[in-house]
Every structure is written in C-alpha cells, then in structure tokens.
Design a protein around this motif. Sequence first.
Motif, PDB file in Angstrom:
ATOM      1  N   VAL A  67     -19.679  16.265  16.496  1.00  0.00           N
ATOM      2  CA  VAL A  67     -20.653  16.271  17.589  1.00  0.00           C
ATOM      3  C   VAL A  67     -22.038  16.073  16.989  1.00  0.00           C
ATOM      4  CG1 VAL A  67     -21.678  17.626  19.443  1.00  0.00           C
ATOM      5  CG2 VAL A  67     -19.222  17.759  19.017  1.00  0.00           C
ATOM      6  N   ILE A  68     -22.734  15.056  17.467  1.00  0.00           N
ATOM      7  CA  ILE A  68     -24.108  14.776  17.056  1.00  0.00           C
ATOM      8  C   ILE A  68     -24.919  14.647  18.333  1.00  0.00           C
ATOM      9  CG2 ILE A  68     -25.658  13.215  15.848  1.00  0.00           C
ATOM     10  CD1 ILE A  68     -23.208  12.287  14.231  1.00  0.00           C
ATOM     11  N   GLY A  69     -25.759  15.611  18.602  1.00  0.00           N
ATOM     12  CA  GLY A  69     -26.491  15.628  19.863  1.00  0.00           C
ATOM     13  C   GLY A  69     -25.504  15.791  21.000  1.00  0.00           C
ATOM     14  N   SER A  70     -25.489  14.835  21.910  1.00  0.00           N
ATOM     15  CA  SER A  70     -24.518  14.877  23.001  1.00  0.00           C
ATOM     16  C   SER A  70     -23.415  13.840  22.803  1.00  0.00           C
ATOM     17  CB  SER A  70     -25.209  14.652  24.341  1.00  0.00           C
ATOM     18  OG  SER A  70     -25.806  13.384  24.371  1.00  0.00           O
ATOM     19  N   ALA A  71     -23.343  13.253  21.606  1.00  0.00           N
ATOM     20  CA  ALA A  71     -22.326  12.242  21.309  1.00  0.00           C
ATOM     21  C   ALA A  71     -21.213  12.854  20.465  1.00  0.00           C
ATOM     22  CB  ALA A  71     -22.950  11.073  20.553  1.00  0.00           C
ATOM     23  N   ILE A  72     -20.000  12.374  20.689  1.00  0.00           N
ATOM     24  CA  ILE A  72     -18.864  12.756  19.852  1.00  0.00           C
ATOM     25  C   ILE A  72     -18.472  11.515  19.058  1.00  0.00           C
ATOM     26  CG2 ILE A  72     -16.491  13.587  19.794  1.00  0.00           C
ATOM     27  CD1 ILE A  72     -17.014  14.872  22.544  1.00  0.00           C
ATOM     28  N   ALA A  73     -18.668  11.589  17.748  1.00  0.00           N
ATOM     29  CA  ALA A  73     -18.340  10.462  16.878  1.00  0.00           C
ATOM     30  C   ALA A  73     -16.887  10.564  16.455  1.00  0.00           C
ATOM     31  CB  ALA A  73     -19.236  10.466  15.656  1.00  0.00           C
ATOM     32  N   ASN A  74     -16.164   9.452  16.518  1.00  0.00           N
ATOM     33  CA  ASN A  74     -14.785   9.452  16.048  1.00  0.00           C
ATOM     34  C   ASN A  74     -14.729   9.812  14.571  1.00  0.00           C
ATOM     35  OD1 ASN A  74     -14.750   6.964  18.276  1.00  0.00           O
ATOM     36  ND2 ASN A  74     -13.105   8.456  18.453  1.00  0.00           N
ATOM     37  N   PHE A  75     -15.624   9.229  13.786  1.00  0.00           N
ATOM     38  CA  PHE A  75     -15.747   9.548  12.371  1.00  0.00           C
ATOM     39  C   PHE A  75     -17.235   9.540  12.032  1.00  0.00           C
ATOM     40  CE2 PHE A  75     -11.673   7.464  12.912  1.00  0.00           C
ATOM     41  CZ  PHE A  75     -10.825   8.377  12.323  1.00  0.00           C
ATOM     42  N   ALA A  76     -17.673  10.553  11.287  1.00  0.00           N
ATOM     43  CA  ALA A  76     -19.081  10.637  10.907  1.00  0.00           C
ATOM     44  C   ALA A  76     -19.196  11.045   9.455  1.00  0.00           C
ATOM     45  CB  ALA A  76     -19.812  11.636  11.791  1.00  0.00           C
ATOM     46  N   CYS A  77     -20.044  10.350   8.744  1.00  0.00           N
ATOM     47  CA  CYS A  77     -20.375  10.714   7.374  1.00  0.00           C
ATOM     48  C   CYS A  77     -21.850  11.108   7.402  1.00  0.00           C
ATOM     49  CB  CYS A  77     -20.126   9.539   6.436  1.00  0.00           C
ATOM     50  SG  CYS A  77     -20.428   9.987   4.720  1.00  0.00           S
ATOM     51  N   LEU A  78     -22.093  12.389   7.565  1.00  0.00           N
ATOM     52  CA  LEU A  78     -23.454  12.873   7.742  1.00  0.00           C
ATOM     53  C   LEU A  78     -24.348  12.672   6.521  1.00  0.00           C
ATOM     54  CD1 LEU A  78     -22.802  16.006   9.956  1.00  0.00           C
ATOM     55  CD2 LEU A  78     -23.466  13.711  10.644  1.00  0.00           C
ATOM     56  N   PRO A  79     -23.843  12.797   5.276  1.00  0.00           N
ATOM     57  CA  PRO A  79     -24.730  12.522   4.139  1.00  0.00           C
ATOM     58  C   PRO A  79     -25.246  11.079   4.137  1.00  0.00           C
ATOM     59  CG  PRO A  79     -22.770  13.678   3.385  1.00  0.00           C
ATOM     60  CD  PRO A  79     -22.544  13.321   4.817  1.00  0.00           C
ATOM     61  N   LEU A  80     -24.451  10.154   4.654  1.00  0.00           N
ATOM     62  CA  LEU A  80     -24.861   8.750   4.705  1.00  0.00           C
ATOM     63  C   LEU A  80     -25.533   8.386   6.030  1.00  0.00           C
ATOM     64  CD1 LEU A  80     -21.791   6.966   3.090  1.00  0.00           C
ATOM     65  CD2 LEU A  80     -23.996   7.505   2.047  1.00  0.00           C
ATOM     66  N   LYS A  81     -25.549   9.322   6.965  1.00  0.00           N
ATOM     67  CA  LYS A  81     -26.096   9.063   8.301  1.00  0.00           C
ATOM     68  C   LYS A  81     -25.414   7.841   8.911  1.00  0.00           C
ATOM     69  CE  LYS A  81     -30.520  11.088   7.160  1.00  0.00           C
ATOM     70  NZ  LYS A  81     -31.940  10.858   7.015  1.00  0.00           N
ATOM     71  N   LEU A  82     -24.078   7.860   8.884  1.00  0.00           N
ATOM     72  CA  LEU A  82     -23.278   6.756   9.395  1.00  0.00           C
ATOM     73  C   LEU A  82     -22.212   7.306  10.334  1.00  0.00           C
ATOM     74  CD1 LEU A  82     -22.448   3.535   8.238  1.00  0.00           C
ATOM     75  CD2 LEU A  82     -20.393   4.892   8.088  1.00  0.00           C
ATOM     76  N   VAL A  83     -22.034   6.635  11.463  1.00  0.00           N
ATOM     77  CA  VAL A  83     -21.076   7.052  12.480  1.00  0.00           C
ATOM     78  C   VAL A  83     -20.173   5.875  12.802  1.00  0.00           C
ATOM     79  CG1 VAL A  83     -20.877   7.708  14.907  1.00  0.00           C
ATOM     80  CG2 VAL A  83     -22.581   8.779  13.495  1.00  0.00           C
ATOM     81  N   VAL A  84     -18.860   6.136  12.887  1.00  0.00           N
ATOM     82  CA  VAL A  84     -17.892   5.120  13.302  1.00  0.00           C
ATOM     83  C   VAL A  84     -17.369   5.525  14.672  1.00  0.00           C
ATOM     84  CG1 VAL A  84     -15.690   4.009  12.777  1.00  0.00           C
ATOM     85  CG2 VAL A  84     -17.238   4.623  10.923  1.00  0.00           C
ATOM     86  N   LEU A  85     -17.507   4.622  15.633  1.00  0.00           N
ATOM     87  CA  LEU A  85     -17.029   4.869  16.985  1.00  0.00           C
ATOM     88  C   LEU A  85     -15.939   3.872  17.324  1.00  0.00           C
ATOM     89  CD1 LEU A  85     -20.471   5.356  18.760  1.00  0.00           C
ATOM     90  CD2 LEU A  85     -18.895   7.126  18.021  1.00  0.00           C
TER      91      LEU A  85
END
Length: 162
Positions: free
Chosen positions: A73-91
């Motif tokens: 969960v990032i804000g109000s979005a649900i990311a299928n895959f998230a790599c927070l250190p890289l600030k990258l989200v896969v939807l």
Amino acid sequence: MKKTLTLRPASEREDAPKLQRKGRGWNIAESRLDAIHELARERKRNPSAAQVALADELAKEDLGQYKPKSFTVIGSAIANFACLPLKLVVLIDEGDVPAEIEHRRDKSLTEVGIKVVRYTAEEVLADPEGISRDTVAAMKARYEELRANSRPANRSYGAPRR
C-alpha cells in the motif's frame, strides 16, 4: 444509503490534490486507509493468475535487498509489486479498474518520485519470463538513475587531489 466511488465529468473536476505525506497514510482518513490495507491483505490471500505467474518468475531472480514486495500500500494505491528502495512500482492491469482512475493513480505516484511500470494481465500470462526480465531491467535502470542523481555534479571521481 451506501456510498460508491464515482468520477465527476472532466469539466467539473480540478486536478488531484498533492500528496502531503503526513502520518500513516499521506493525509488519508484512517478508516479509508484501514479499508485499503484490508483489501491488500485480501488480494495477497487470493492473487490472480497473472500475479502468481509474475511472482514465481521474480522469486527466481537474485535481487538481494531490492526484492519487490507484493501488494504494498502506497498512499491510496495498492501496488502488485513494489521495490521501495528503488521507488519503483509494478502494476498489473486486470481490467477491473477504470482507465481514468488508473491514470490518476499513476500521476499521483509519479509526483512523489515513484516510477510506475504497468503490464496487462494478458501480457504477463502470455510471457511471464519475458515480463520478469523486463521488470528486472527496469529495476536496474532505476537503480542507475537514482545512483546517478545522488552523485554531486561537480565532483570527478578518480581524479587526483592537489
């Protein structure tokens, strides 16, 4: 009466509000954030076939500390895959959310510095290995991008000091 999420016509809408990053949910009501987290837990318990296929392929990769986490969960979005250190989200686009809402979500994530990579469920199911390779390539490119941005511009590395 039960409230439902609807979109006003484009002529009546103003731009999406800026994310304020305050507290647990970026200035989102606690009850709404709790509902979003519960939905993320439910999706994690019952993933779609495309999510399972991509998760299986990403698990085979040796990504070290940059391993993407599922249903973040990032804000109000649900990311299928998230790599927070890289600030990258896969939807993964399953086709169950209107394109306009997805566009606004992508814009909000991009505004706070998160790169969004999007695939359709059909693409993932047709070639999960290829999508996994593309995702890892996007992660490596993002790593290099963040690394290049963190270096001071006026310093030359390896030059002798006087």
